[in-house]
Write a protein that holds these residues in place. Sequence first.
Motif, PDB file in Angstrom:
ATOM      1  N   TRP A 186       6.730  -1.164  13.071  1.00  0.00           N
ATOM      2  CA  TRP A 186       7.284  -1.223  11.721  1.00  0.00           C
ATOM      3  C   TRP A 186       6.198  -1.051  10.646  1.00  0.00           C
ATOM      4  CZ3 TRP A 186      10.260  -6.088  13.562  1.00  0.00           C
ATOM      5  CH2 TRP A 186      11.432  -5.699  14.211  1.00  0.00           C
ATOM      6  N   VAL A 187       5.032  -1.660  10.899  1.00  0.00           N
ATOM      7  CA  VAL A 187       3.939  -1.509   9.936  1.00  0.00           C
ATOM      8  C   VAL A 187       3.468  -0.053   9.889  1.00  0.00           C
ATOM      9  CG1 VAL A 187       1.569  -2.147   9.418  1.00  0.00           C
ATOM     10  CG2 VAL A 187       3.209  -3.900  10.116  1.00  0.00           C
ATOM     11  N   ILE A 188       3.346   0.576  11.066  1.00  0.00           N
ATOM     12  CA  ILE A 188       2.965   1.999  11.096  1.00  0.00           C
ATOM     13  C   ILE A 188       4.018   2.846  10.397  1.00  0.00           C
ATOM     14  CG2 ILE A 188       2.605   3.977  12.623  1.00  0.00           C
ATOM     15  CD1 ILE A 188       1.277   2.095  14.602  1.00  0.00           C
ATOM     16  N   ALA A 189       5.293   2.470  10.565  1.00  0.00           N
ATOM     17  CA  ALA A 189       6.369   3.211   9.886  1.00  0.00           C
ATOM     18  C   ALA A 189       6.212   3.121   8.371  1.00  0.00           C
ATOM     19  CB  ALA A 189       7.724   2.668  10.316  1.00  0.00           C
ATOM     20  N   LEU A 190       5.925   1.905   7.861  1.00  0.00           N
ATOM     21  CA  LEU A 190       5.739   1.746   6.417  1.00  0.00           C
ATOM     22  C   LEU A 190       4.590   2.607   5.899  1.00  0.00           C
ATOM     23  CD1 LEU A 190       6.137  -2.133   6.103  1.00  0.00           C
ATOM     24  CD2 LEU A 190       7.771  -0.414   5.335  1.00  0.00           C
ATOM     25  N   LEU A 191       3.459   2.552   6.597  1.00  0.00           N
ATOM     26  CA  LEU A 191       2.285   3.309   6.161  1.00  0.00           C
ATOM     27  C   LEU A 191       2.512   4.816   6.294  1.00  0.00           C
ATOM     28  CD1 LEU A 191      -0.536   1.058   7.630  1.00  0.00           C
ATOM     29  CD2 LEU A 191       0.135   1.278   5.230  1.00  0.00           C
ATOM     30  N   SER A 192       3.264   5.219   7.307  1.00  0.00           N
ATOM     31  CA  SER A 192       3.541   6.651   7.472  1.00  0.00           C
ATOM     32  C   SER A 192       4.401   7.171   6.332  1.00  0.00           C
ATOM     33  CB  SER A 192       4.253   6.905   8.807  1.00  0.00           C
ATOM     34  OG  SER A 192       3.445   6.505   9.887  1.00  0.00           O
ATOM     35  N   ILE A 193       5.407   6.403   5.948  1.00  0.00           N
ATOM     36  CA  ILE A 193       6.253   6.806   4.822  1.00  0.00           C
ATOM     37  C   ILE A 193       5.429   6.879   3.543  1.00  0.00           C
ATOM     38  CG2 ILE A 193       8.227   6.141   3.404  1.00  0.00           C
ATOM     39  CD1 ILE A 193       9.393   4.800   5.946  1.00  0.00           C
ATOM     40  N   GLY A 194       4.585   5.876   3.322  1.00  0.00           N
ATOM     41  CA  GLY A 194       3.722   5.893   2.139  1.00  0.00           C
ATOM     42  C   GLY A 194       2.709   7.018   2.181  1.00  0.00           C
ATOM     43  N   TRP A 195       2.175   7.324   3.373  1.00  0.00           N
ATOM     44  CA  TRP A 195       1.190   8.399   3.518  1.00  0.00           C
ATOM     45  C   TRP A 195       1.809   9.749   3.150  1.00  0.00           C
ATOM     46  CZ3 TRP A 195      -3.913   8.548   3.982  1.00  0.00           C
ATOM     47  CH2 TRP A 195      -4.518   9.720   4.432  1.00  0.00           C
TER      48      TRP A 195
ATOM     49  N   ILE B 261       0.843  -1.206   0.000  1.00  0.00           N
ATOM     50  CA  ILE B 261       0.000   0.000   0.000  1.00  0.00           C
ATOM     51  C   ILE B 261       0.872   1.248   0.000  1.00  0.00           C
ATOM     52  CG2 ILE B 261      -1.644   1.337   1.363  1.00  0.00           C
ATOM     53  CD1 ILE B 261      -2.836  -1.327   2.310  1.00  0.00           C
ATOM     54  N   ALA B 262       1.898   1.237   0.870  1.00  0.00           N
ATOM     55  CA  ALA B 262       2.798   2.393   0.937  1.00  0.00           C
ATOM     56  C   ALA B 262       3.546   2.580  -0.375  1.00  0.00           C
ATOM     57  CB  ALA B 262       3.780   2.225   2.094  1.00  0.00           C
ATOM     58  N   ALA B 263       4.006   1.466  -0.988  1.00  0.00           N
ATOM     59  CA  ALA B 263       4.722   1.569  -2.257  1.00  0.00           C
ATOM     60  C   ALA B 263       3.803   2.089  -3.365  1.00  0.00           C
ATOM     61  CB  ALA B 263       5.291   0.206  -2.643  1.00  0.00           C
ATOM     62  N   TYR B 264       2.529   1.681  -3.346  1.00  0.00           N
ATOM     63  CA  TYR B 264       1.562   2.187  -4.328  1.00  0.00           C
ATOM     64  C   TYR B 264       1.387   3.693  -4.190  1.00  0.00           C
ATOM     65  CZ  TYR B 264      -2.976   3.262  -6.379  1.00  0.00           C
ATOM     66  OH  TYR B 264      -3.990   3.838  -7.097  1.00  0.00           O
ATOM     67  N   TRP B 265       1.214   4.164  -2.937  1.00  0.00           N
ATOM     68  CA  TRP B 265       1.112   5.613  -2.709  1.00  0.00           C
ATOM     69  C   TRP B 265       2.353   6.338  -3.229  1.00  0.00           C
ATOM     70  CZ3 TRP B 265      -0.798   4.971   3.006  1.00  0.00           C
ATOM     71  CH2 TRP B 265      -2.188   4.796   3.014  1.00  0.00           C
ATOM     72  N   MET B 266       3.508   5.753  -2.957  1.00  0.00           N
ATOM     73  CA  MET B 266       4.750   6.418  -3.319  1.00  0.00           C
ATOM     74  C   MET B 266       4.947   6.467  -4.840  1.00  0.00           C
ATOM     75  SD  MET B 266       7.095   8.051  -1.741  1.00  0.00           S
ATOM     76  CE  MET B 266       6.842   7.412  -0.074  1.00  0.00           C
ATOM     77  N   ILE B 267       4.635   5.379  -5.525  1.00  0.00           N
ATOM     78  CA  ILE B 267       4.843   5.369  -6.971  1.00  0.00           C
ATOM     79  C   ILE B 267       3.864   6.309  -7.661  1.00  0.00           C
ATOM     80  CG2 ILE B 267       3.281   3.457  -7.540  1.00  0.00           C
ATOM     81  CD1 ILE B 267       6.783   4.140  -9.016  1.00  0.00           C
TER      82      ILE B 267
END
Length: 752
Positions: free
Chosen positions: A231-240, A44-50
């Motif tokens: 770690w999961v919150i970290a991933l989503l925060s970066i993607g957000w 999800i985070a990678a999708y937001w980022m791309i």
Amino acid sequence: MWRYFSFIVFPVFLVFYGWIRFGPAEEWAHLIGINVFHMMAGLIAAYWMIRARIEQRNPHLRFLSFLFAGLLLHVLGNGLWLFLQLADGRVDAPIASTILWCSSYFSYVLALITKMRSIGLNFTNKNYIFNLVVFMTTAFVMSDYYLLQPYFEILNPSLERTISTFGFLIADVLLLFFSAILYYHVRYNQGKPHHRFLVVGFLFQVCGDVMLTVFTFNNSPFLEHLVDVFWVIALLSIGWSGHLEGRQHPQQERLFRSQRTVTERDFILPYVSIGLLTGFVLSTYDWYLNILSSGWLLLFSLVLGRQIFTLRSNNRLLNEVSFIAYHDSLTQLANRQHFIERLTNDLPRSFAAVSLDLHRLTIVNDTMGHATGDRVLVETANRLRLLRHDDLEIYRIGGDEFALILPYATNDSLTAFEQALLHQFERPFRIRGYSIQVTIHAGSCLVEDTSLHQDILPCLDTALLQAKQQGPMHCVRYDERLHQWFNRKIQLEMDMPAAIENDQFQLVYQPKVDLKTNRPIGMEALVRWHHPVFGLISPVEFISIAEESGHIIALGRWILKTACRRTFDWHEQGYPLIVAVNISVPQFKDQHFLNMIEETLSETNLSPAYLELEITESVLQDVTDSSKMLHSLRDQGIHCAIDDFGTGFSSLSILHQLPVHALKIDKSFVDDCPETTGGAALLPHIIAMGQTIGLTMIAEGVENEAQHLYLKSVGCHIGQGYYYARPLSEEAFSLYLKEQLPSTESNLPSAQ
């Protein structure tokens, strides 16, 4: 921020807690679910980022690419572990997954380094760097003592695990360091607000690593799995953060700007770090509280407190001195020095600047006093503060000059701002019961390239100069056309002295015709410039440049000397004509003007009776000084005429008191005759009043026979214009004289 907690933090925490608390009891099943959650969050985070990377076609691409790579490496690490779990029921994370996770950390570090470069970070603030180094040293020492050393003593890891552990530690320290800079940029320097989610994500990442090490020592599987929430919150925060980046309009990143002085928040962190480290050091020894130890703690606290008090006092003084040095005491606006530093240091790539000055403020100071003028300046500053633009910066850069900077301005936003600026000054000022109308001139410049930052001041000056030429309540935008005009103007100004010496200037002569006899009685000497690069240049263009640059004195001397010498030559050929030469205001007010006239007449042997000086009405604003000069010229036998009469400040009542012998009626009064509309209706009355006080009346701009006959019928004495002849070169004028005025018949007319 509430959406962040509502859609990311709370749901993730509840799902993880529910899975760990109420999910399958087998460790293997627990880990499969956790890996699935990791991969889902990472994807999800990678999708937001791309998406952000695709939508943001600007210099942020490399930054977003590194973040995307870090997210993808994290997903690959969990995917590999999940594959091995499903294949052979493996519980421990493979070394390949650990390497991928560690690589994701360093990809984040590269992203942050790219961000530091894009915001133009420079380590010029020693206090700020000192604080970060103190904080990072404390963090590194405590991590090594309380985490790494116990980790190696208790678990005795393999070489691969040791290398990966040190890799995580170095990456965590670097993430903390650059995250602190990014937080400073967002918090105190108006960086992009959504980057705070990036900072939060990295903090969750580092906290998760620390908690995992601590819980591993305590052998708490439940708590170890709960760390995965971080770690999961970290991933989503970066993607957000990437998701918000993609939703915003692309713009250049605001440049990093460190404060000149240290704020109170800046020096709290190092002393807190020193206090904590001291406390932990004392806790490692057998500490016996007695009078000596108590005294040492008291002295340490007093010295620390005194240092903090001293720093606060010094900081307060530095802020006061800095404010005085960079602000105007009257309006409390930033001053010229601050404006120049702002232009050369940390502006974004795209911005606009506006320069304005107050028209008629000098009149207010002279007639109503400087106290009232100061109130006008203060009210001007207040009106400028009412203008609306994001991050608008206002400066007072001179006595009646102000400047404004509009970060991230566009062509449309600058146009709207210019209109709002002019609108603010349409209303008069209400000061001490008076209604004072003060207008402005304004020049603006839109800069979309950092290479132009150094050239903004001359661009603003050029635009403001053009606005002054157009009159009050005009705002001129600096553009390519104005840029070319300015470069041409500067080039002509630089070339003018050499042009005078190298005879690039040429005089042409336009006849003046006696309307009674239809024969020429004189001529006006007009100057032309044959530039080697620009070709023939109109006097309308280069005379104003000569006046502004001061070259008009040398040019006027050359014109007068050349005209007098050629007129004397025609006298020798039997044509006793009167030559008229235009005199500018700077020439007329020059202290050496009379001496220059005498020397020229003596050098060329021309009689003063055959020289006529044409002066504009603007010279007569100072009647006393003008009268003295005109009397001195008359005493030498030189005629003086008022040029372009009817367009300036003079009146017939004033001219009656001055020793002038002729009025040259402006072309605008002649254009419509013989019709009796517009200026032509006034023409007979002007001529009649001029004749009443004994002045010779000269009409310029005569272009057809009807105008010629009409002027003759209303009593005008002399005509000049294309109807008789265009301005002619010396050779052509000599031929004209042979045709119109045979030398054997030439006599001076009675009108002169």
